[in-house]
Design a protein around this motif. Structure first.
Motif: not given
Lengths: 294, 515
Positions: A141-155
């Motif tokens: 879950l942590s990994l998924v959240l981190t990836i989502l946050a990073l991708a969201g920020l990048a977008l």
């Protein structure tokens, strides 16, 4: 083989967490030349917020706790930092420490100094098997959240008008104002975004250490700040890279150090980081904007 | 007159010599095979337009910058590659553009500190400091905090401090920058006395060309990193190459009088209503007065040039117009409305766009993003002329590189991008700060061609330039700015032809005064 894969997952999740911290700090630094040490307290506030409303339905927890952290982030900008906009970096730094200690003591006043146990959806401690790897659900879950946050920020930074404005402001704030980017709005927005990043960290970090305390933001904020320096102050890409470098080093040392030295992992970690800075004093992604003409 | 404190330091016939110095930064040749010598007891003036490599040369001489090639010799001792403090001990001292005094120390402590490096015994260092204070006639200021001194006095303390280390060679970096006429004259007298009483060799870097010509025995001219000329002030002043390096190519035409200082400030033929009116503007940076009562107008649709040497106050003018600095006096009126307490955002919203010195594109943003960020519709219901896709049509090179980070563009491409970015805001008033700086001649042509087109489209332009010939060629009217004052103004052809032009621009004494 399995063990190696496990280590890589560990490195990614720790590195991702540090990257989120570093980005939250780096974003504010780029625009305001402010090292916001109170960023750690946003993480702490996020933890307590979730704990306070833990009995509500899941989606409501997410929305409310996020709103609370966002309000604190915006309030800290409006009340403490906006009046000091043109002050020297040293003044801003002291102001950040003041905000940080104020919030820590406020939390102590309300919740007491003793740590509170924090569990985040009990079922998550159990392991699941993914590609032959036994991984705790929490880590996934942590990994998924981190990836989502990073991708969201990048977008956000890449694709939206406000995101591009924010990157411009982080590179050259004065020129950004001269092309018509409103200073107040863009800085408030930067605090909002860094608040959201802090909230994601608070979710993951509080669940990992399993407890809440008023000073819990200190460790991540220092690591996050170190990561922004290693990555190259003033560069957002650098901040993200720096976070992963520090995370990988940290996990790598944990693995490779002989048992009786593991206790002193941090010493080795910071020695290694010192080496990085000796080789690249301006960080991994050096920005020329900060150089001064002699 | 007080006794010269340590005239002994000046004996002998030593020489400081840098030969064949070359330095390059990231592929840009900052200095190319430059040879400079400075004998003891000599005053050498180093001049050159912005970007000529003066600062780099100074940094090489003082050991702050390693050179790619060349040797540095002080009094027959090879010191190439030495650390700055060792070069200092070999007899070279310098002052800085900003005085860089220790602000929370007294004048005496500042000077004593430097004396200690040559004289480790404290009591002797103090006596030495006192002697220099007397010699510099700083006695009244002895116990004052350096911070509390006016700018001119700070400069003199800076020179005294450099003298206290008993240098054989002294390097003065723009000692007169920001000083008024009276202070400059005092400094000039001090420089003459240093040579007479201390006998050290003086290297003077100065934008006030009139001043440097007056005190120097020899002048060395740098341009584009090369030695352009060297000789007596008279020969350098008469050298057409030097004139060209500063002003660009000019031919002296017939003499039509333009208006000089003290004439009616609203000069030339402004028949159109003024879009921008700068009235009696005073700008201070700390204790330095950058603009000292400047009045400038730009009518709707006009292209107005402000030319002047480095340090004239050109950039300060633009900073005041864009509200980046608050004027200390006077006012700026934009389309009939006083700027008052307006913010940068208000100014931009009112239709002002700046193309800053050194381009200042956002290096990590793509070309397209750089353009999109400045995009806004015209204010006050005026017609929106430029849109991002239209601008990409207009500037083909930018369309080709649309997805490339702007930091990877060449200087000329960045300049085009900076102009296009400003146009994307559909400004009514376009401000340009030295658009030709650091660009190759062909690229400059292209930039000026663009300016003509923008001018034809009806945008009001205020162009600030050091390259006077080009600016005058394109502008309707021109103001010559020097040391924070408008020295000359009028229609460009009249200004160019005016016999007073050289005097106004360079501050040469006499010459034109006779005619």
């Amino acid at each position: 083989m399995n063990i190696a894969a496990q280590h890589i997952v560990d490195m990614l999740s720790v590195g991702g967490l540090y990257a989120l911290m570093a980005l939250g700090i780096g974003l504010i630094f780029g625009i305001m030349r402010l090292v916001n040490f109170a960023h750690g307290e946003l993480v702490m506030i996020g933890g307590y917020a979730i704990w306070l409303i833990a009995d509500l339905p899941g989606p409501l927890i997410v929305v409310l706790s996020l709103a609370i952290v966002a309000i604190f982030a915006l309030a800290m900008e409006r009340i403490a930092f906006r009046p000091l906009r043109d002050a020297s970096p040293a003044t801003l730094l002291v102001a950040a420490f003041a905000v940080s200690y104020f919030l820590q003591n406020l939390a102590m006043l309300i919740f007491g100094a003793r740590p509170k146990p924090f569990t985040f959806a009990d079922g998550l401690i159990e392991n699941v098997v993914v590609f032959g790897l036994r991984v705790p659900q929490l880590q996934i879950l942590s990994l998924v959240l981190t990836i989502l946050a990073l991708a969201g920020l990048a977008l956000f930074l890449k694709r939206t008008r406000m995101g591009v404005q924010m990157r411009a402001a982080a590179q050259d704030f004065r020129m950004a104002r001269l092309v018509g980017i409103p200073a107040n709005r863009i800085i408030a927005l930067a605090f909002l975004v860094s608040g959201i990043l802090a909230w994601v960290v608070s979710l993951i970090y509080a669940a990992q250490i399993g407890q809440l305390s008023p000073t819990m933001g200190l460790q991540p904020v220092i690591i996050g700040f170190v990561a922004t320096v290693i990555g190259g102050l003033g560069s957002l890409t650098g901040a993200a890279i720096g976070g992963f470098v520090v995370g990988c080093l940290s996990v790598g040392l944990q693995i490779m150090l002989p048992g009786d030295l593991r206790e002193f992992r941090e010493a080795f970690l910071f020695a290694a980081l010192l080496l990085v800075l000796l080789v690249r004093p301006a960080g991994i992604v050096a920005t020329s904007a900060l150089k001064e003409r002699v | 007159m007080p006794q010269a404190p340590n005239a002994g330091a000046g004996e002998g016939t030593g020489r400081l010599m840098a030969s064949g110095v070359s330095v390059s930064f990231a592929g840009v040749q900052a200095l190319q095979d430059v040879t400079v010598t400075l004998a003891m007891g000599e005053v050498l003036g180093l001049i050159g337009p912005n970007g000529a490599g003066k600062t780099t040369l100074v940094n090489v001489l003082t050991g702050f910058q390693k050179s790619d090639a060349g040797a540095l010799v002080i009094d027959d001792k090879e010191v190439t590659g030495w650390a700055p403090h060792r070069i200092g001990r070999a007899g070279l001292a310098r002052t800085f553009q900003a005085a860089r005094l220790f602000g929370q120390m007294t004048v005496r402590e500042n000077i004593e500190l430097a004396a200690l490096s040559a004289n480790p015994v404290r009591s002797r260092a103090r006596r030495e400091a006192d002697r220099i204070i007397d010699w510099m006639r700083l006695g009244d200021l002895r116990g004052r905090m350096a911070d509390a001194l006016p700018h001119g006095d700070q400069r003199r303390v800076g020179v005294a401090r450099a003298l206290a280390s008993s240098p054989r060679y002294l390097l003065l970096d723009e000692p007169a920058a920001g000083l008024n006429e009276h202070e400059s004259e005092e400094l000039l007298a001090a420089i003459a006395r240093i040579r007479a009483d201390f006998g050290c060799g003086l290297l003077l870097i100065e934008h006030n060309i009139g001043l440097i010509m007056e005190v120097s025995d020899r002048i060395h001219v740098l341009s584009d990193g090369r030695s352009l000329a060297e000789g007596t002030p008279e020969s350098v002043r008469a050298d057409p190459e030097v004139r060209r390096a500063y002003l660009g190519t000019t031919d002296d035409g017939p003499s039509v009088p333009a208006r000089g200082r003290g004439d009616d400030p609203v000069s030339g033929t402004t028949v159109r209503p003024p879009l921008l009116a700068v009235e009696d503007l005073v700008v201070r940076h700390g204790s330095v007065e950058a603009l000292r009562g400047v009045t400038i107008e730009a009518g709707v649709g006009e292209l107005v040039a402000v030319v002047g040497p480095n340090g004239a106050g050109k950039t300060s003018l633009l900073q005041a117009i864009t509200a980046l600095v608050r004027p200390a006096g006077g006012r700026i009126v934009l389309d009939g409305v006083s700027n008052g307490r307006k913010t940068v955002e208000d100014i931009v919203a009112a239709g002002v766009a700046l193309v800053p010195e050194g381009r200042q594109v956002f290096p990590a943003l793509t070309v397209a993003e750089n353009l999109a960020i400045g995009a806004r519709d015209a204010s006050d219901g005026a017609k929106t002329i430029w849109r991002v896709d239209g601008l990409l049509e207009e500037f083909p090179i930018l369309r080709e590189r649309a997805d490339m980070p702007a930091g990877r563009l060449s200087g000329g491409e960045q300049q085009q991008l900076a102009i296009a970015r400003a146009l994307a805001g559909n400004p009514r008033l376009l401000l340009l700060d030295e658009p030709s700086l650091g660009l190759a001649p062909l690229v400059i042509e292209r930039v000026y061609e663009m300016l003509r087109q923008i001018h034809d489209s009806g945008v009001t332009i205020l162009l600030v330039e050091q390259d006077a010939a080009r600016a005058l060629d394109v502008a309707d009217r021109t103001y010559v700015l020097r040391s924070g004052l408008v020295e000359l103004s009028g229609p460009s052809d009249a200004v160019l032809a005016d016999v007073a032009f050289d005097r106004a621009y360079f501050g040469f004494p006499d010459q034109s005064a006779a005619s």
